[in-house]
Scaffold this active site. Sequence first.
Site: not given
Ligand code: IMP
Ligand code: MG
Length: 187
Positions: A56, A111-112, A115, A143, A164-165, A171, A177
């Site tokens: 991402g 990081e992108d 979440d 988020k 969700f984005v 993606d 992407r």
């Molecule tokens: P986390 O471990 O829940 O913080 O999620 C991290 C990863 O999930 C990010 O690096 C993204 O690749 C993916 N992700 C989280 N939220 C989204 C979203 O809204 N759209 C797309 N990918 C997401």
């Molecule tokens: Mg990611």
Amino acid sequence: MNSVINDPGRTITVNNERFRVYITEEEIQKRVQELAAQINKDYASRTPIFIGVLNGSFIFFSDLIRKIDLDCEIDFFKLSSYGDAKISSGNVKLLKDLNCQVTDRDIIIVEDIIDSGLSMDFIKKLITKQNPRSFAVVTLLYKSDCVKIDFKVDYIGFQIPNHFVIGYGLDYAQKARNLRSIYILDK
Ligand code: IMP
Ligand code: MG
């Protein structure tokens, strides 16, 4: 049929779901410039390693790094993804490790999006075990409603609601992407 359909109303359809523009290309570029300027200032005369989290972060990483004027190095992690779902499995796996030594180095994770924070928590534990000189995190999107981590994120591009984005590296089931703006699910 192409699964990404652009229309002039600034909405798109990806995998049969509708998304609308949420952060424009111009807004992203302006914010990336501001984040880079802050990092350039904070790390003046240091030689950090920027570590991108694949897949991402690849577009954010490449835009950010070209605005960094420090003597620096780069490397990448690859973590398991969401699969094709819009909600994290909560099960983080390392698919590609680093090639560099992080001991006594200044580490900046790129990081992108954060979440749940589970991926970042996993990365922080992995890196800090190896005693870096410093550890910092830059994320384009955050988020704030979801994050469960108990450490601070040093550089945040945009705080966004729990929706969700896609686009700009992010993606939905591997699609979207390549979009230049960030789009949000249009409920
Ligand atoms: P986390 O471990 O829940 O913080 O999620 C991290 C990863 O999930 C990010 O690096 C993204 O690749 C993916 N992700 C989280 N939220 C989204 C979203 O809204 N759209 C797309 N990918 C997401
Ligand atoms: Mg990611």
